[in-house]
Design an enzyme around this catalytic site. Structure first.
Site, PDB file in Angstrom:
ATOM      1  N   GLU A 141       0.812  -1.218   0.000  1.00  0.00           N
ATOM      2  CA  GLU A 141       0.000   0.000   0.000  1.00  0.00           C
ATOM      3  C   GLU A 141       0.849   1.273   0.000  1.00  0.00           C
ATOM      4  OE1 GLU A 141      -3.012  -0.212   3.078  1.00  0.00           O
ATOM      5  OE2 GLU A 141      -4.255  -1.490   1.835  1.00  0.00           O
ATOM      6  N   GLU A 312      -6.552  -7.853  -0.558  1.00  0.00           N
ATOM      7  CA  GLU A 312      -7.036  -7.955   0.824  1.00  0.00           C
ATOM      8  C   GLU A 312      -8.537  -7.684   0.803  1.00  0.00           C
ATOM      9  OE1 GLU A 312      -4.875  -5.256   3.361  1.00  0.00           O
ATOM     10  OE2 GLU A 312      -2.936  -5.915   2.611  1.00  0.00           O
TER      11      GLU A 312
HETATM   12  C1  GAL Z   1      -4.325  -2.647   4.958  1.00  0.00           C
HETATM   13  C2  GAL Z   1      -2.913  -3.164   5.076  1.00  0.00           C
HETATM   14  C3  GAL Z   1      -2.847  -4.418   5.891  1.00  0.00           C
HETATM   15  C4  GAL Z   1      -3.661  -4.285   7.145  1.00  0.00           C
HETATM   16  C5  GAL Z   1      -5.082  -3.966   6.760  1.00  0.00           C
HETATM   17  C6  GAL Z   1      -6.026  -3.864   7.941  1.00  0.00           C
HETATM   18  O1  GAL Z   1      -4.321  -1.265   4.781  1.00  0.00           O
HETATM   19  O2  GAL Z   1      -2.354  -3.411   3.805  1.00  0.00           O
HETATM   20  O3  GAL Z   1      -1.505  -4.693   6.217  1.00  0.00           O
HETATM   21  O4  GAL Z   1      -3.132  -3.288   7.950  1.00  0.00           O
HETATM   22  O5  GAL Z   1      -5.111  -2.745   6.081  1.00  0.00           O
HETATM   23  O6  GAL Z   1      -7.332  -3.578   7.524  1.00  0.00           O
END
Ligand code: GAL
Ligand code: ZN
Length: 643
Positions: A141, A312
């Site tokens: 990110e 994710e």
């Molecule tokens: C994203 C990040 C992850 C984790 C996640 C939590 O922004 O890439 O590592 O922190 O959020 O929601």
């Protein structure tokens, strides 16, 4: 098509050995690991501990799970920071951002770039040809926690060079920035500083160039890693996990070096952060706004040149939004199918197991910390079985294109000229109106080809490049322009011929004054209806008869030939009515959807999603063959039929 984010460095050997077959059983085929593991791989300078990662990768190979390996550059180890403290970024207030969380590095720092080259090469040499490793995720990110724009000495030096490269000599810069104003004249590039800590607002041209420069630094940092991996890890794809609703660097440019785009989808966190919790339909607090993930899906598909993943996927409550509700039943499954309807190749859940220690202990996983399944786990199980029975056709081009531009976002940010004047919110209203009519939308860069579209929507494009103008001129369909289009030159001034600048070649009108207003303080009349509007209003001089008028009779929207121009900030209700009328004329079939219902086509399949808290009915043809669900669609449910 399903994956999971996994952190073997958090768990015991026993847990890992039982986790991996359990993933397989659940229907997971892809696992992303390693993106924060630098200090576990290299606990001291030049001293490596590979055994744990070797073992994990071999286990994955054995279980035939495919791995996306992260480069660990979002988290430089403490020893590295202590050796080279100048890699730490500096915030806008001039304070050093310290070690102790993540993303504590500056994109411009050459010592850090050297270290990145070293660690990525070492990783690639070791695992670049490992049979379990199918692809790479670079860093994590970019820009998260406000890290694109840094105000450190390395950035200052790099910025000066970047400016010198762009302008050649200082007089050209003085002219471009209008430094005769407030006595800002520079004698050499060496005098130029970063645009923070000024008494009042910095020069907007200075800011614009600094935003461009910062975006460029992210792209070249990414490129540096790409080059190493292309050489040392052939036949593996390279991606990065972008964020939703994030505009601090130009994602279209960065992704030119990637094989596919991926993004991190947290529909509840994003909804509450974007809209605030007060103006929100109650149903959307636990289901997310029906267009929030859709928009990013449609954007990142184009950013990735047609290919994207969810790296994710929210699978339970998060820990970082103003409120962190538990998703309504069915939503993890719905979000998965939604991403797939928009063309996602893989949906990968965050994270396998909730971690009971450190910063994210309040963030859910598919499993609770004691390894018992949470609700998300069962939804993944269900959707994995369903997906096994559906053959997915490939994605077709949509009929509607929406032009999205990162520079446009910076122009708005630099001089919003009023409260609530946010580029993303403006774009979102146009997008949402189209989606409420059941239309599919491709979110394109202004540099993309417009061929084959019936309608092109440009919510705002303040800087219209020559190429963009030409491609709009060549385009045979209808184009709708929103306010502030053509309102700035490349160097952030008002065009000599006044806004909409070069667009006057397409539609002959001139914006002589603009004002910002409280929301809903004005009224616009159109086809015997009246709509409350506000936020932004322009005064237009033209010979054209207005299509819409303000309360005082002045023109609010204009048309010439196939071009429409909105001289105000149109509300959602007006846009829905307007597009319903417009696209019918363009040969498209608009369908006013019930509240919270959305459609998306993938090939000959139509997907319907219900984000509302009451049941809905879909208008599938009588002959439609349902692959999933039925005509009546419950809250949080999905239906799929063949057209
Ligand atoms: C994203 C990040 C992850 C984790 C996640 C939590 O922004 O890439 O590592 O922190 O959020 O929601
Ligand atoms: Zn810096």
């Amino acid at each position: 098509m399903l994956g999971v984010c996994y952190y073997p460095e958090h768990w015991s050997k026993e847990q890992i050995t039982s986790d991996i077959p359990r993933m397989r059983e659940l229907g997971i085929q892809w696992v992303r690991i390693g993106e924060f593991a630098w200090s576990l791989i290299e606990p001291a300078p030049g001293k490596f501990e590979w055994q744990w990662l070797d073992e994990v990768l071999n286990l994955f190979e054995l279980e035939e799970l495919k791995v996306i390996l992260g480069t660990p550059t979002a988290t430089p180890p403490k020893w590295l920071v202590d050796r080279c403290p100048d890699i730490l970024p500096v915030d806008k207030e001039g304070r050093i951002r310290k070690f102790g969380s993540r993303r504590h590095y500056c994109f411009s720092n050459s010592n850090y770039r050297e270290e990145v080259r070293r660690i990525v090469s070492i990783l690639a040499q070791r695992y670049g040809n490992h049979r379990a490793v199918s692809g790479w995720q670079l860093d994590n990110e970019y820009g998260c926690h406000d890290t694109v724009r840094c105000y450190c000495p390395s950035c200052q030096k790099a910025f000066r060079m970047w400016l010198e490269n762009r302008y050649g000599d200082i007089d050209t810069l003085n002219e471009a920035w209008g430094t005769s104003f407030w006595s800002q004249r520079y004698r050499s590039f060496k005098e130029i500083e970063l645009p923070n800590l000024t008494v009042t607002t910095p020069n907007p041209s200075h800011l614009m160039d600094y935003f461009r420069f910062s975006s460029n630094q992210v792209c070249s940092f990414n490129q540096l890693q790409v080059e190493i991996l292309r050489e040392l890890s052939p036949h593996r794809f390279i991606t990065h996990n972008f964020m939703g609703g994030f505009v601090d660097f130009d994602h279209f440019t960065l992704a030119q070096d990637l094989d596919l785009a991926s993004w991190d989808s947290y529909p509840l966190g994003h909804t509450i952060s974007f809209f605030g919790s007060t103006d929100l339909e109650e149903s959307y607090i636990r289901r997310g706004h029906p267009d929030i993930s859709a928009f990013s899906n449609d954007l990142y598909r184009e950013v990735g040149g047609g290919r994207f993943w969810i790296m994710e996927q929210q699978a339970g409550p998060v820990n970082w939004a103003p409120y962190n509700p538990i998703p309504a039943p069915g939503m993890v499954r719905l979000w998965t199918l939604e991403a797939i309807a928009h063309g996602a190749e893989v949906v990968s859940y965050f994270r396998w197991r909730q971690v009971p220690f450190a910063q994210e202990q309040m963030h859910s996983g598919l499993l609770h910390p004691d390894s018992t399944p949470g609700p998300g786990f069962y939804e993944v199980q269900k959707v994995a079985r369903e997906l096994a029975n559906i053959e997915l056709p490939s994605v077709r081009k949509s009929s509607v294109a929406l032009i999205f531009d990162y520079e446009a976002a910076w122009v708005f940010e630099i001089q919003p000229h009023g409260e609530g004047v946010s580029y993303l919110h403006l774009v979102f209203q146009f997008y949402s109106a189209l989606r409420q009519l059941g239309l599919d939308v491709d979110v394109l860069s202004p540099r993309a080809s417009l061929e084959g579209y019936k309608l092109v929507v440009v919510p705002s494009l303040p800087i219209v490049s020559k190429e963009a103008l030409e491609s709009l001129q060549d385009f045979a369909g209808i184009v709708v322009f929103g306010p502030r289009t053509g309102s700035k030159t490349e160097t952030y001034s008002i065009p000599p011929i006044l806004p909409p600048g070069p667009l006057q070649e397409l539609i002959s009108l001139k914006v002589t004054q603009v004002e910002s207003l409280p929301p809903q303080m004005e009224k616009v009349h159109w086809q015997n209806r009246e709509y409350p509007v506000g936020i932004w209003k322009e005064w237009v001089e033209t010979e054209l008869q207005p299509e819409m008028t303000f309360a005082d009779g002045r023109g609010a929207a204009f048309r010439y030939d196939r071009y429409y121009y909105f001289a105000f900030w149109p509300g959602e209700a007006l846009l829905v009515d307007f597009f319903a009328w417009l696209v019918k004329g363009a040969g498209l079939n608009p369908e006013r959807l019930p509240k919270g219902l959305r459609l998306r086509r993938r090939g000959d399949l139509v997907f319907a999603f219900n984000f509302a808290d009451q049941a809905s009915e879909v208008t599938a043809p009588a002959t439609a063959h349902f692959l999933l669900g039925s005509r009546e669609i419950q809250p949080g449910e999905v239906a799929i039929w063949r057209e």
